[in-house]
Design a protein around this motif. Structure first.
Motif, PDB file in Angstrom:
ATOM      1  N   PRO A  87       0.818  -1.222   0.000  1.00 15.04           N
ATOM      2  CA  PRO A  87       0.000   0.000   0.000  1.00 15.04           C
ATOM      3  C   PRO A  87       0.848   1.267   0.000  1.00 15.04           C
ATOM      4  O   PRO A  87       1.904   1.327   0.620  1.00 15.04           O
ATOM      5  N   ASP A  88       0.363   2.267  -0.735  1.00  9.78           N
ATOM      6  CA  ASP A  88       1.002   3.594  -0.799  1.00  9.78           C
ATOM      7  C   ASP A  88       2.356   3.593  -1.512  1.00  9.78           C
ATOM      8  O   ASP A  88       3.107   4.568  -1.411  1.00  9.78           O
ATOM      9  N   SER A  89       2.671   2.509  -2.203  1.00 11.84           N
ATOM     10  CA  SER A  89       3.937   2.487  -2.948  1.00 11.84           C
ATOM     11  C   SER A  89       3.860   3.433  -4.141  1.00 11.84           C
ATOM     12  O   SER A  89       2.891   3.419  -4.898  1.00 11.84           O
ATOM     13  N   LYS A  90       4.878   4.240  -4.322  1.00 12.04           N
ATOM     14  CA  LYS A  90       5.021   5.085  -5.502  1.00 12.04           C
ATOM     15  C   LYS A  90       5.880   4.317  -6.499  1.00 12.04           C
ATOM     16  O   LYS A  90       7.016   3.953  -6.195  1.00 12.04           O
ATOM     17  N   ARG A 127      13.703   5.749   0.304  1.00 13.56           N
ATOM     18  CA  ARG A 127      12.997   5.287   1.498  1.00 13.56           C
ATOM     19  C   ARG A 127      13.963   4.523   2.395  1.00 13.56           C
ATOM     20  O   ARG A 127      15.070   4.165   1.964  1.00 13.56           O
ATOM     21  N   THR A 186      11.172   0.113   4.231  1.00 12.54           N
ATOM     22  CA  THR A 186      10.031   0.450   3.370  1.00 12.54           C
ATOM     23  C   THR A 186      10.398   0.551   1.891  1.00 12.54           C
ATOM     24  O   THR A 186       9.533   0.801   1.065  1.00 12.54           O
ATOM     25  N   CYS A 190       8.845  -4.374  -0.872  1.00 16.80           N
ATOM     26  CA  CYS A 190       7.599  -4.937  -0.342  1.00 16.80           C
ATOM     27  C   CYS A 190       7.850  -6.384   0.084  1.00 16.80           C
ATOM     28  O   CYS A 190       8.723  -6.639   0.887  1.00 16.80           O
TER      29      CYS A 190
END
Length: 306
Positions: A72-75, A116, A120, A123
């Motif tokens: 989730p929220d990965s760019k 990051r 993080t 994944c």
């Protein structure tokens, strides 16, 4: 009795065969991992001036053996052409006798996010942790080299953004609200910025306002050459309705906010008029390389001799 014996014997043979196949598969996995040359996914270059340029999101390599990031929220989007622009800037600096330190990633952001933390950046598939360590350990080594050779210096963290406002966004760890507040001289953020050491040890005593929004700030120097930037003398802060990138993991950890004598500025390049066309990329590389020399000459006179 004889039939039962043969059944047991066949079961034993099958079991040993499966164990052998599993062992072979594990050996193959280990072999694949051992054959990965992580150095093939980065570009490192030693410099001769107190300037370190990093570009974590410009790569386009997508090896199939490394899973795409899907948490989730990965760019996931590549900062297009930032790797090429970094190399063009280096080429322009080389042409006038200067070699910046360079740490660049060739791996696509969909595989690993090198802006990051190690926890993080990936994944489910953690197999690229050695790449994260290689990239960030090299930044640390080059920072130490600059400190040993020059005393202090500047890190430029090169990125790309596609916000509606076609301008460069400069990240000093001050968000839009802080910049708008700062614009009205309400708060002194000198201890919260990624150029804290520059403010404390500027050879001419420049204050935070002069360094971020003054005539010799990076944003003003860029704007004067046709590359609109915020913050700068002409555009001191984004509007409340506008998206603005103030700096990420690399600017936080490799700038001087918390410690050290290496300052950091995140440079978010707009697309239209800069990254989209090859002639604009070349024009920017030429302009920015000269601005960087000028910036070092003005603000790092004790560390840099042109």
């Amino acid at each position: 009795m004889s039939n039962r014996f043969f059944i047991v014997l066949i079961c034993i043979i099958l079991f040993l065969s499966c164990e052998s196949d599993s062992s072979d598969l594990n050996q193959n996995d280990d072999l694949v991992e051992s054959e990965i040359l992580w150095e093939d996914y980065v570009i490192f270059k030693t410099g001769n001036i107190p300037l370190l340029i990093i570009a974590p999101h410009g790569g386009n390599l997508k090896p199939q053996w490394l899973e795409d990031r899907s948490c989730p929220d990965s760019k996931l989007l590549q900062d297009q052409y930032t790797l090429e622009i970094a190399l063009q800037i280096e080429k322009e600096l080389n042409a006038i006798g200067y070699k910046p330190y360079m740490v660049l990633s060739k791996m696509h952001r969909i595989k690993i996010d090198l802006n990051r933390s190690i926890n993080t950046a990936l994944c489910e598939d953690k197999s690229a942790i050695p790449l994260w360590e290689l990239f960030h350990n090299q930044i640390s080594r080059f920072r130490n080299d600059i400190i040993s050779s020059h005393g202090r210096g500047l890190l430029i963290d090169l990125h790309g953004q596609s916000h509606p406002e076609q301008r460069i966004e400069l990240g000093y760890l001050l968000n839009g609200e802080m910049l708008r507040d700062f614009e009205q001289n309400v708060t002194d953020y000198s201890n919260q910025v990624s150029i804290k050491n520059l403010i404390a040890n500027h050879p001419e005593g420049y204050n935070i306002a002069e360094l971020i929004m003054g005539s010799n700030s990076l944003g003003s120097l860029l704007s004067e050459k046709g590359f609109d930037s915020v913050p700068s003398q002409s555009d001191q802060a984004p509007l409340e309705s506008q998206i603005f990138f103030s700096g990420g993991h690399n600017t936080i950890n490799y700038g001087s906010r918390d410690s050290g004598t290496i300052d950091a500025i995140q440079v978010e390049l707009n697309r239209e008029g800069l990254r989209a066309a090859s002639e604009d990329r070349q024009r920017f590389a030429n302009v920015f390389s000269n601005i960087l020399v000028n910036f070092l000459t003005i603000h790092y006179t004790d560390a840099f001799t042109p």
